[in-house]
Design a protein around this motif. Structure first.
Motif, PDB file in Angstrom:
ATOM      1  N   UNK A 407       0.814  -1.218   0.000  1.00 40.33           N
ATOM      2  CA  UNK A 407       0.000   0.000   0.000  1.00 40.33           C
ATOM      3  C   UNK A 407       0.851   1.273   0.000  1.00 40.33           C
ATOM      4  N   UNK A 408       2.180   1.120   0.026  1.00 42.44           N
ATOM      5  CA  UNK A 408       3.042   2.306   0.092  1.00 42.44           C
ATOM      6  C   UNK A 408       3.243   2.959  -1.258  1.00 42.44           C
ATOM      7  N   UNK A 409       2.946   2.229  -2.340  1.00 37.98           N
ATOM      8  CA  UNK A 409       3.149   2.777  -3.679  1.00 37.98           C
ATOM      9  C   UNK A 409       4.584   2.722  -4.149  1.00 37.98           C
ATOM     10  N   UNK A 410       5.486   2.120  -3.371  1.00 34.53           N
ATOM     11  CA  UNK A 410       6.896   2.063  -3.738  1.00 34.53           C
ATOM     12  C   UNK A 410       7.187   0.761  -4.476  1.00 34.53           C
ATOM     13  N   UNK A 411       8.009   0.811  -5.538  1.00 31.95           N
ATOM     14  CA  UNK A 411       8.364  -0.422  -6.241  1.00 31.95           C
ATOM     15  C   UNK A 411       9.402  -1.226  -5.468  1.00 31.95           C
ATOM     16  N   UNK A 412       9.545  -2.498  -5.837  1.00 28.92           N
ATOM     17  CA  UNK A 412      10.557  -3.362  -5.252  1.00 28.92           C
ATOM     18  C   UNK A 412      11.872  -3.165  -6.002  1.00 28.92           C
ATOM     19  N   UNK A 413      12.978  -3.032  -5.254  1.00 29.25           N
ATOM     20  CA  UNK A 413      14.280  -2.813  -5.875  1.00 29.25           C
ATOM     21  C   UNK A 413      14.706  -4.041  -6.692  1.00 29.25           C
ATOM     22  N   UNK A 414      15.347  -3.797  -7.820  1.00 30.27           N
ATOM     23  CA  UNK A 414      15.890  -4.868  -8.640  1.00 30.27           C
ATOM     24  C   UNK A 414      17.217  -5.316  -8.049  1.00 30.27           C
ATOM     25  N   UNK A 415      17.349  -6.574  -7.659  1.00 24.45           N
ATOM     26  CA  UNK A 415      18.580  -6.994  -6.986  1.00 24.45           C
ATOM     27  C   UNK A 415      19.764  -7.105  -7.945  1.00 24.45           C
ATOM     28  N   UNK A 416      20.953  -6.830  -7.419  1.00 23.38           N
ATOM     29  CA  UNK A 416      22.176  -7.041  -8.192  1.00 23.38           C
ATOM     30  C   UNK A 416      22.504  -8.529  -8.233  1.00 23.38           C
ATOM     31  N   UNK A 417      23.156  -9.014  -9.274  1.00 22.87           N
ATOM     32  CA  UNK A 417      23.487 -10.456  -9.327  1.00 22.87           C
ATOM     33  C   UNK A 417      24.445 -10.832  -8.213  1.00 22.87           C
ATOM     34  N   UNK A 418      24.253 -11.998  -7.598  1.00 23.72           N
ATOM     35  CA  UNK A 418      25.166 -12.429  -6.527  1.00 23.72           C
ATOM     36  C   UNK A 418      26.602 -12.453  -7.023  1.00 23.72           C
ATOM     37  N   UNK A 419      27.560 -11.966  -6.224  1.00 26.12           N
ATOM     38  CA  UNK A 419      28.948 -11.847  -6.711  1.00 26.12           C
ATOM     39  C   UNK A 419      29.649 -13.177  -6.932  1.00 26.12           C
ATOM     40  N   UNK A 420      29.195 -14.256  -6.275  1.00 20.83           N
ATOM     41  CA  UNK A 420      29.917 -15.526  -6.369  1.00 20.83           C
ATOM     42  C   UNK A 420      29.451 -16.388  -7.534  1.00 20.83           C
ATOM     43  N   UNK A 421      28.684 -15.818  -8.467  1.00 20.33           N
ATOM     44  CA  UNK A 421      28.187 -16.577  -9.609  1.00 20.33           C
ATOM     45  C   UNK A 421      29.234 -16.733 -10.703  1.00 20.33           C
ATOM     46  N   UNK A 422      30.358 -15.993 -10.602  1.00 13.79           N
ATOM     47  CA  UNK A 422      31.297 -15.962 -11.720  1.00 13.79           C
ATOM     48  C   UNK A 422      32.157 -17.213 -11.835  1.00 13.79           C
TER      49      UNK A 422
END
Length: 941
Positions: A407-422
C-alpha cells in the motif's frame, strides 16, 4: 415454650449483631475453648480469640461451606490458616482460589497478629471492611479478582507495616483515599481495573519505598501529580486507560529506578518532557492515544535499556530523531498516526532486536532507507500513508509476516546479481550450492567487519584461499572462521547465522562493539564461539543455551552486563566457559553445576553476587575454576571445588560449607525403615529427607524423625517393590525456607507438591534430574529467579504448576520438550520475553495459563497445534501483534482469555469455528474492526 423461643431469638440476635460489628459471639468462643480447636485454651487466650473471630468470619465468607474451620479440628490444621509466634497466634490467612462465595468479614480486623490476608481469585462481594485498618502488623493484603464494590476505606492508611496492597480487578468505586499516602512501608500498590474516580492524591508521592504503582483501567481525572517524581524506588508506573489531562510532569524524569512508564489512553497534552531521557533504567515507554504535540525529544536516544516505545496516535510533529537508532535493545517502535515529517532515519537499520516498526500515516518524505533491510528480527513493518516517500523497497523487506508495503506505492528494488556466480570464488556454483551461498554471505558482511588491513575476500579469489576461512565437509561449506587479532572494528554480523555448517567462529582480540546477535543460536553445528577481548555490550543472549554441540564459549574481556543466563546449563557438551572480565551481575546459576563435561569455568572480575550454588560441587572434574574479583559473592564454599588444580578460591575468603553427604545411619535403626538391610533404596530416601529438613522450616514442623516410621511421615508416600518414596506432598503446610536441592536424590519420585507455602529462593535446577517425575506443584510461594531450563528434561511430567510466585526471566524454550505435559501454569509471576513457539509441541496439553506476567511479542501461531487444549489464558501481559488465525484449530477449547494486552488488528472470524468455546475475553487490547458475525456461530459462546 415461649420463654425458650425468646432465649433462642435473643441468642440469634446476639450472633447477628456480633457478625455485623466484627465481634465473635459467645457460641464461637465456647467452641474454641473445647480443648480441640485450641490446645490449653486457658493459656492461649489470644489464640482462642483468633479462633472465635475466624469462626464468626466463616459465616460470611464461606456460604458454600467448603473450608474445614470448626471446633472438631485443631486450628493449626484449618484450611489456609498459619500460626506463628510464642504464644501462638494466627499470622496468616490464605484462602486464594478457594471458591469462596460471600463477603469479607469485619472479624478479620480483630486478628491482631495477622501479617498476611490472601483472599484473591474468589467470588467475594460487598465492601472492604474498614476494620482491616486496625491490623498493626499486616504486611500483605491481597483481595484482587473478586467482585468487591464500594469505596476503598481510608482506614487502610493506618496499616503502618503494609508492604503490598493488591485490590485490583474488582468493582470498587469512589476516590483513592489520600490516607494511603501514609503507607511508608508499601512496596506494591495495585488498584487497577476498578471503577475509581476523582484525582490521583498527591500524597502518594510520600510512598518512598513503593516499587509498583498501578492505577490503570479506572476513571481517574485531573492531572498527574508531579509529587510522584519523588518515588525514588518506583519501577513500574501505570496510569493508562483513565481520563487524565494536562501535561506529563517533567518531575517524572527523576524516577531513576523506573523500568515501565505507561500513560497511554488518556487526554494528556503538551510536549513529551525531555527529562524522560534521564530514566536510565526504563524498558517500556507507553504514551499512545493521547493529545501530545511537538517533537520527539532527541534525549530519548539515551534510554539504552528501552525495549518498547509507543508514541502512536498523538499529534507529534517534526523529524524522527536519528539518535533513536542507538537504542540497541529496542523491540517495538510505534510512531504511527502522528504528524511526523522528514526522512526515515537510516540509523534505524542498526536496531538489531527490532520486531515491530510502525511509521504509517504520518508526513514522512525522502528516499526509503535500504538500511532497514538489515533488521534481522523484523516481523512487522508499516510505512503506508506517507505519500512523500520515494525510491524502492529492498526485496528482503517483503518477508516480514505483517507489512503494508503493497500500500506504500513504492516499487521493489531490482537486486544485483550475486557476486559468487562468476565461478572464480566457487567452482561450478550450480553444483556447490551450499558453498556458493556461504560465499555470498561472507562477501555481504565483509564491509561490516571493518579492518585496518582490508580482508582479502574477493569474488575473483577461490574461497578456500580467503584469509581466516576454512572450507570442509563432504558437500563443501564454510566450517571455520578465525579472524582473531585482526584489529576488526564494527559490529558482529547477524548474517553469519546463514553459515549452517559453521563449526568454529573465532573473532577474539579485536575492537568489535555492539551486542552479541541472538541469531547465532541458529548455528547448530557450532563447536567453538570465541569473542573474547572485544568491546561487546548488552547481555549474553539466553538462546546461546540452545547450541547443541557447543564445547567452547569464550566471551571474557568485554563490556557485557546483566545476568549469566541459566539456559547455559543446557549445553551438556560444554568443556570451557569463559566469561571473566565483564560487568555481569546477579547470582551464579545453579544450572552450571549440571554441565558434566565442563573442565574450565572462568567467572572472575565481574559483579556477581549471592551465595555460591551448592550444585557447583558436581563439577568435580574441573581443571580450572576462577571466581575471584566478585566481592558480592558470599555464603560458603563447597569443598569439592578445591579439587580443581587451577583455582583462585582462596581469594574469595569464604568458609567451607558444612555439607557432608546425607548419613544413612539414623535411617538404619530399624524403626524408621523396617528391615533396613533389605531396603537400601528406602534408607537412602530417608536420609535425603532428613538432610533436606533444615531447608523446610515452618511454624508447624514436619514430623520427619528417625523415631517415627517413614510410612507415617507428613506428606510421604511409599510404594513399589522394592519400596521407595514416590510422592511428597507438603503443600498448604506453612513452610518457609527454600526448596532443598537434595530432593533431586529421590530418584523414584513421581509427584512433588510444595504449593501454598511461603518458600523463597530459586527453583533448584537439580529437580530436572528426577526422571520419573509426573507432577511438580510449586505454586503459591514466594519463589524468585528464573525457571530452570533443566526442567525441560522431565519427559514424564504431566503437571507443572509454578504460578503465583515471583519468578522472573524468560519462559525456557526447553519446556517445549515436555511431551507428556497436560497442564502448564505459570500465571502470576514476573516472567518476561516472548511466549516460546516450542510450547506448540506440547500435544497432550489441556491447560496453558501464562496470565499476569510481563510477556511480550506475538502469540505464537504454533499454539494452534494443541489438539486437546481446553483453557488458554494469556491475559494481563504485554503481548503484541495480531491474534493468530491458527487458534481456530483448537477444537477442544472452552476458555480463551487474551484481555489486558496490546494485541492489534481484527478479530479473526475463524474463531467462530470453535464449537466448544464457552468463554472468550478480548477486551483491553488495541483490536480494530467490527466483531465478526461468525462468532455468533459458536454454539456455546
Amino acid at each position: 415454650m415461649r420463654k425458650r423461643r425468646a432465649i433462642l431469638l435473643a441468642g440469634l440476635l446476639v450472633a447477628v449483631l456480633a457478625a455485623v460489628d466484627g465481634r465473635p459471639a459467645r457460641a464461637e468462643l465456647s467452641t474454641c475453648e473445647n480443648g480441640v480447636a485450641v490446645p490449653e485454651p486457658e493459656v492461649n487466650r489470644g489464640l482462642v480469640r483468633d479462633c472465635a473471630n475466624l469462626l464468626a468470619a466463616k459465616t460470611l465468607i464461606d456460604r458454600r461451606r467448603g473450608i474445614n474451620w470448626g471446633g472438631e479440628t485443631p486450628i493449626g490444621e484449618w484450611d489456609g490458616v498459619t500460626l506463628g509466634g510464642e504464644p501462638p497466634r494466627v499470622v496468616e490467612v490464605d484462602l486464594r482460589s478457594s471458591f469462596l462465595l460471600g463477603r469479607i468479614a469485619p472479624q478479620f480486623g480483630r486478628l491482631s497478629a495477622l501479617r498476611g490476608l490472601y483472599l484473591q481469585n474468589n467470588k467475594l462481594t460487598g465492601p472492604i471492611p474498614p476494620e482491616l485498618g486496625s491490623l498493626p502488623d499486616l504486611e500483605f493484603l491481597w483481595l484482587f479478582r473478586n467482585q468487591l464494590d464500594g469505596p476503598i476505606p481510608p482506614e487502610l492508611g493506618s496499616l503502618g507495616s503494609l508492604r503490598e496492597l493488591w485490590i485490583s480487578t474488582n468493582q470498587l468505586t469512589g476516590s483513592i483515599p489520600e490516607q494511603l499516602g501514609n503507607l511508608r512501608a508499601l512496596r506494591l500498590m495495585r488498584l487497577e481495573d476498578n471503577e475509581l474516580t476523582g484525582l490521583i492524591p498527591p500524597s502518594l508521592g510520600s510512598l518512598a519505598n513503593v516499587e509498583t504503582l498501578r492505577l490503570d483501567k479506572n476513571q481517574l481525572t485531573w492531572t498527574i501529580p508531579p509529587e510522584l517524581g519523588a518515588l525514588g524506588n518506583l519501577r513500574n508506573l501505570r496510569l493508562t486507560d483513565n481520563d487524565l489531562e494536562g501535561v506529563i510532569p517533567s518531575a517524572l524524569g527523576a524516577l531513576h529506578s523506573l523500568e515501565s512508564l505507561s500513560l497511554g489512553h488518556n487526554r494528556l497534552t503538551g510536549s513529551i518532557p525531555a527529562a524522560l531521557g534521564d530514566l536510565s533504567a526504563l524498558r517500556s515507554l507507553y504514551l499512545r492515544r493521547n493529545q501530545l504535540s511537538g517533537p520527539i525529544p532527541a534525549e530519548l536516544g539515551a534510554l539504552r535499556n528501552l525495549q518498547t516505545l509507543w508514541l502512536n496516535q498523538n499529534q507529534l510533529s517534526g523529524p524522527i530523531p536519528p539518535v533513536l537508532g542507538s537504542l540497541s535493545a529496542l523491540r517495538i517502535l510505534d510512531l504511527q498516526r502522528n504528524q511526523l515529517s522528514g526522512p526515515i532515519p537510516p540509523e534505524l537499520g542498526a536496531l538489531r532486536n527490532l520486531n515491530e516498526l510502525l511509521l504509517n500515516n504520518n508526513q514522512l518524505t525522502g528516499p526509503f532507507p535500504h538500511e532497514l533491510a538489515d533488521l534481522p528480527s523484523l516481523v512487522q513493518l508499516y510505512v503506508s500513508g506517507n505519500p512523500g516517500l520515494t525510491g524502492c523497497v529492498p526485496r528482503r523487506l517483503l518477508y516480514p509476516r505483517q507489512n503494508d508495503l503493497w500500500a506504500s506505492g513504492l516499487p521493489v528494488c531490482t537486486p544485483a546479481p550475486p557476486p559468487c556466480e562468476n565461478g572464480a570464488a566457487v567452482p561450478d556454483p550450480a553444483s556447490n550450492r551450499g558453498l556458493y551461498r556461504d560465499c555470498n554471505i561472507l562477501l555481504s558482511v565483509k564491509d561490516t567487519l571493518d579492518a585496518r588491513a582490508p580482508l582479502d575476500w574477493d569474488a575473483d579469489t577461490p574461497i578456500a584461499d580467503w584469509e581466516g576461512v576454512t572450507v570442509g565437509g563432504a558437500t563443501p561449506h564454510v566450517i571455520g572462521i578465525d579472524l582473531s587479532s585482526r584489529r576488526l572494528t564494527g559490529q558482529l554480523p547477524v548474517d553469519l547465522r546463514g553459515l549452517t555448517q559453521l563449526r568454529e567462529l573465532r573473532l577474539d582480540d579485536n575492537r568489535l562493539t555492539g551486542p552479541i546477535p541472538r541469531e547465532y543460536s541458529f548455528l547448530s553445528q557450532l563447536r567453538t564461539l570465541s569473542l573474547a577481548g572485544n568491546r561487546l555490550t548488552g547481555e549474553i543472549p539466553p538462546r546461546l543455551g540452545t547450541l547443541p554441540r557447543l564445547q567452547v564459549l569464550s566471551l571474557g574481556g568485554n563490556w557485557l552486563a546483566g545476568p549469566i543466563p541459566s539456559e547455559l546449563g543446557s549445553l551438556v557438551g560444554l568443556r570451557e566457559l569463559r566469561l571473566g572480565g565483564n560487568y555481569l551481575s546477579g547470582p551464579i546459576p545453579a544450572e552450571l553445576g549440571a554441565l558434566p563435561e565442563l573442565r574450565r569455568l572462568d567467572l572472575r572480575d565481574n559483579q556477581l553476587a549471592g551465595p555460591i550454588p551448592a550444585a557447583l560441587r558436581l563439577l568435580d572434574q574441573a581443571e580450572a575454576l576462577h571466581l575471584g574479583g566478585n566481592p558480592g559473592l558470599g555464603g560458603c564454599l563447597p569443598a569439592a571445588l578445591r579439587a580443581a588444580p587451577d583455582n583462585d578460591l582462596d581469594a574469595l575468603a569464604l568458609p567451607e560449607c558444612p555439607s557432608p553427604p546425607p548419613s544413612a545411619e539414623p535411617c538404619a535403626n530399624g524403626t524408621v525403615v523396617a528391615a533396613p538391610a533389605e531396603h537400601a533404596g528406602l534408607v537412602g530416601d530417608c536420609a535425603i529427607l532428613l538432610a533436606a529438613l533444615h531447608a523446610l522450616r515452618g511454624d508447624a514442623s514436619l514430623n520427619w524423625s528417625p523415631a517415627t516410621p517413614i510410612m507415617q511421615w507428613d506428606g510421604v508416600t511409599v510404594a513399589g517393590s522394592p519400596p521407595r518414596i514416590t510422592k511428597l506432598d507438603v503443600s498448604q503446610h506453612p513452610l518457609t525456607g527454600h526448596i532443598p536441592p537434595e530432593l533431586a536424590g529421590l530418584t523414584e519420585l513421581r509427584e512433588l507438591h510444595l504449593g501454598g507455602n511461603r518458600l523463597t529462593g530459586a527453583i533448584p535446577a537439580e529437580l530436572g534430574t528426577l526422571a520419573h517425575l509426573e507432577v511438580l506443584r510449586l505454586y503459591g510461594n514466594r519463589l524468585t529467579g528464573p525457571i530452570p531450563p533443566a526442567l525441560g528434561a522431565l519427559k514424564q511430567l504431566r503437571v507443572l504448576a509454578l504460578g503465583e510466585n515471583q519468578l522472573a526471566g524468560p519462559i525456557p524454550v526447553e519446556l517445549g520438550a515436555l511431551v507428556a505435559l497436560e497442564s502448564l501454569t505459570l500465571s502470576g509471576n514476573r516472567l518476561t520475553g516472548p511466549v516460546p513457539s516450542s510450547l506448540g509441541e506440547l500435544r497432550a496439553l489441556t491447560l496453558l495459563a501464562l496470565s499476569d506476567n510481563q510477556l511480550s511479542g506475538p502469540i505464537p501461531a504454533s499454539l494452534g497445534g494443541l489438539p486437546d487444549l481446553r483453557l488458554l489464558t494469556l491475559r494481563d501481559n504485554q503481548l503484541t501483534g495480531a491474534i493468530p488465525a491458527s487458534l481456530a484449530a483448537l477444537r477442544s477449547l472452552t476458555d480463551l482469555y487474551l484481555t489486558g494486552n496490546q494485541l492489534g488488528g481484527p478479530i479473526p472470524p475463524v474463531l467462530g469455528l470453535l464449537e466448544r468455546l464457552e468463554r472468550l475475553s478480548l477486551d483491553d487490547n488495541q483490536l480494530t474492526g467490527p466483531i465478526p458475525a461468525e462468532l455468533g456461530a459458536a454454539p456455546r459462546l
